[in-house]
Scaffold this active site. Structure first.
Site, PDB file in Angstrom:
ATOM      1  CB  SER A  84      60.280 -74.082 -21.036  1.00  0.00           C
ATOM      2  OG  SER A  84      61.101 -73.302 -21.875  1.00  0.00           O
ATOM      3  CE1 TYR A 132      57.776 -76.004 -25.751  1.00  0.00           C
ATOM      4  CE2 TYR A 132      58.983 -74.024 -25.137  1.00  0.00           C
ATOM      5  CZ  TYR A 132      58.842 -75.400 -25.102  1.00  0.00           C
ATOM      6  OH  TYR A 132      59.764 -76.171 -24.420  1.00  0.00           O
TER       7      TYR A 132
HETATM    8  P1  NDP Z   1      63.024 -84.172 -27.243  1.00  0.00           P
HETATM    9  O1  NDP Z   1      62.226 -83.848 -28.438  1.00  0.00           O
HETATM   10  O2  NDP Z   1      64.412 -84.681 -27.447  1.00  0.00           O
HETATM   11  O3  NDP Z   1      62.227 -85.217 -26.327  1.00  0.00           O
HETATM   12  C1  NDP Z   1      60.849 -85.119 -26.136  1.00  0.00           C
HETATM   13  C2  NDP Z   1      60.344 -86.442 -25.578  1.00  0.00           C
HETATM   14  O4  NDP Z   1      58.936 -86.336 -25.385  1.00  0.00           O
HETATM   15  C3  NDP Z   1      60.579 -87.604 -26.531  1.00  0.00           C
HETATM   16  O5  NDP Z   1      61.015 -88.713 -25.808  1.00  0.00           O
HETATM   17  C4  NDP Z   1      59.204 -87.861 -27.112  1.00  0.00           C
HETATM   18  O6  NDP Z   1      59.062 -89.241 -27.399  1.00  0.00           O
HETATM   19  C5  NDP Z   1      58.319 -87.480 -25.952  1.00  0.00           C
HETATM   20  N1  NDP Z   1      56.964 -87.187 -26.350  1.00  0.00           N
HETATM   21  C6  NDP Z   1      56.524 -86.227 -27.203  1.00  0.00           C
HETATM   22  N2  NDP Z   1      55.197 -86.298 -27.354  1.00  0.00           N
HETATM   23  C7  NDP Z   1      54.787 -87.326 -26.563  1.00  0.00           C
HETATM   24  C8  NDP Z   1      53.519 -87.897 -26.274  1.00  0.00           C
HETATM   25  N3  NDP Z   1      52.382 -87.437 -26.829  1.00  0.00           N
HETATM   26  N4  NDP Z   1      53.470 -88.943 -25.427  1.00  0.00           N
HETATM   27  C9  NDP Z   1      54.596 -89.440 -24.869  1.00  0.00           C
HETATM   28  N5  NDP Z   1      55.803 -88.942 -25.096  1.00  0.00           N
HETATM   29  C10 NDP Z   1      55.895 -87.894 -25.933  1.00  0.00           C
HETATM   30  O7  NDP Z   1      63.027 -82.859 -26.374  1.00  0.00           O
HETATM   31  P2  NDP Z   1      63.691 -82.458 -24.955  1.00  0.00           P
HETATM   32  O8  NDP Z   1      64.357 -83.592 -24.327  1.00  0.00           O
HETATM   33  O9  NDP Z   1      64.434 -81.217 -25.221  1.00  0.00           O
HETATM   34  O10 NDP Z   1      62.382 -82.031 -24.164  1.00  0.00           O
HETATM   35  C11 NDP Z   1      61.990 -82.575 -22.933  1.00  0.00           C
HETATM   36  C12 NDP Z   1      61.165 -81.539 -22.186  1.00  0.00           C
HETATM   37  O11 NDP Z   1      61.990 -80.416 -21.890  1.00  0.00           O
HETATM   38  C13 NDP Z   1      59.985 -80.989 -22.979  1.00  0.00           C
HETATM   39  O12 NDP Z   1      58.881 -80.838 -22.118  1.00  0.00           O
HETATM   40  C14 NDP Z   1      60.473 -79.633 -23.464  1.00  0.00           C
HETATM   41  O13 NDP Z   1      59.436 -78.744 -23.709  1.00  0.00           O
HETATM   42  C15 NDP Z   1      61.332 -79.234 -22.274  1.00  0.00           C
HETATM   43  N6  NDP Z   1      62.318 -78.195 -22.586  1.00  0.00           N
HETATM   44  C16 NDP Z   1      63.333 -78.413 -23.506  1.00  0.00           C
HETATM   45  C17 NDP Z   1      64.236 -77.422 -23.791  1.00  0.00           C
HETATM   46  C18 NDP Z   1      65.327 -77.599 -24.795  1.00  0.00           C
HETATM   47  O14 NDP Z   1      65.908 -76.591 -25.231  1.00  0.00           O
HETATM   48  N7  NDP Z   1      65.683 -78.798 -25.191  1.00  0.00           N
HETATM   49  C19 NDP Z   1      64.168 -76.125 -23.110  1.00  0.00           C
HETATM   50  C20 NDP Z   1      63.095 -76.021 -22.161  1.00  0.00           C
HETATM   51  C21 NDP Z   1      62.220 -77.019 -21.918  1.00  0.00           C
HETATM   52  P3  NDP Z   1      58.230 -89.913 -28.598  1.00  0.00           P
HETATM   53  O15 NDP Z   1      58.288 -88.968 -29.753  1.00  0.00           O
HETATM   54  O16 NDP Z   1      58.942 -91.207 -28.803  1.00  0.00           O
HETATM   55  O17 NDP Z   1      56.859 -90.109 -28.043  1.00  0.00           O
END
Ligand code: NDP
Length: 240
Positions: free
Chosen positions: A132, A145
């Site tokens: 990030s 975070y």
């Molecule tokens: P979302 O919350 O939309 O998606 C997160 C995904 O991670 C979901 O599919 C969730 O699925 C999955 N997930 C969470 N915990 C687990 C787990 N224990 N095991 C398996 N899957 C898991 O967020 P984003 O798409 O925004 O985030 C994706 C990545 O990008 C993350 O690493 C985030 O930190 C990073 N990021 C996002 C930013 C933003 O502004 N959006 C900025 C910078 C980085 P489920 O709950 O079904 O398991």
């Protein structure tokens, strides 16, 4: 048939956008997350969806080996699954710190461990880890975070050095704020409000998950000899 792409966290946000984009171009996919029904609803061709928690190394590895039986060895793993529980170190529940470090750091390391030796042996392959912009610069209320994402930045750089003699690419992508479900995990309503107000006030609301997915696919589809080591991608209007 193109080579196998594994995407963690494909049930929403960036992961879901990447799944759709790669599927459209004919890549066989393994999609992993806990909400398996969200991934199945996309009904993508040549795709295996499995309910996996990325902190569970055994379950994670089992799903990857199953997909590899069907589609051949993993050529790209995108360690995207992550959670963001914003809070102040002084007041945040320490269980939230631990949860974030487990998913965001250990989950990524699990994904790397599962594919690294095969990629090394084949002298080919790509690992893309989601850090990030909070993995390269500090933000208020992002203590744990930032710890998790600086962790991803660091471990990715170490692995890049270890894997480069074997022609394996290890990249990190560092997005700024993009609308997904991510902020929904934060439990402090005031922090959620403040984060949204900041985004609106600077106008950083136009970049989409699809833009991030396009960037990941671009980085992957460059020749194996070309490594976009670290990608910082934000809305043009984001001011920090
Ligand atoms: P979302 O919350 O939309 O998606 C997160 C995904 O991670 C979901 O599919 C969730 O699925 C999955 N997930 C969470 N915990 C687990 C787990 N224990 N095991 C398996 N899957 C898991 O967020 P984003 O798409 O925004 O985030 C994706 C990545 O990008 C993350 O690493 C985030 O930190 C990073 N990021 C996002 C930013 C933003 O502004 N959006 C900025 C910078 C980085 P489920 O709950 O079904 O398991």
């Amino acid at each position: 048939m193109k080579k196998l792409v594994v995407i963690t966290g494909a049930s929403s946000g960036f992961g879901m956008a990447m799944a759709k984009k790669f599927a459209k171009e004919g890549y066989p996919l393994l999609l992993l997350a806990r909400r398996v029904e969200k991934m199945e609803e996309m009904n993508l061709p040549n795709t295996i969806c499995r309910k996996v928690d990325v902190t569970d190394l055994e379950g994670f590895e089992g799903a990857v080996r199953e997909a590899e039986e069907k589609y051949g060895k993993t050529d790209l793993i995108v360690n995207n699954a992550g959670i963001m529980l914003l809070g102040n170190i002084e007041t945040q529940d320490p269980r939230e710190w631990k949860k974030m470090l487990d998913v965001n750091v250990i989950g990524v390391m699990n994904g790397m461990k599962i594919v690294m030796s095969d990629m090394k042996e084949r002298k080919s392959g790509t690992i893309i880890n989601f850090s990030s912009i909070a993995g390269v610069q500090p933000f208020g209320n992002h203590g744990a975070y930032c710890a998790s994402k600086y962790g991803v930045t660091g471990l990715t750089a170490v692995a890049r050095g270890e894997m480069s003699p074997h022609n394996v690419r290890v990249l990190s992508i560092n997005p700024g704020a993009v609308n997904t479900e991510l902020l929904g995990h934060t439990t402090d309503e005031n922090i959620i409000k403040g984060y949204n107000e900041w985004k609106e006030s600077v106008g950083a609301i136009n970049i989409t998950a699809d833009d991030v997915a396009t960037t990941v696919k671009f980085a992957y589809e460059l020749p194996q000899a070309v490594s976009l080591r670290e990608i910082i991608i934000t809305d043009t209007m984001q001011d920090a």
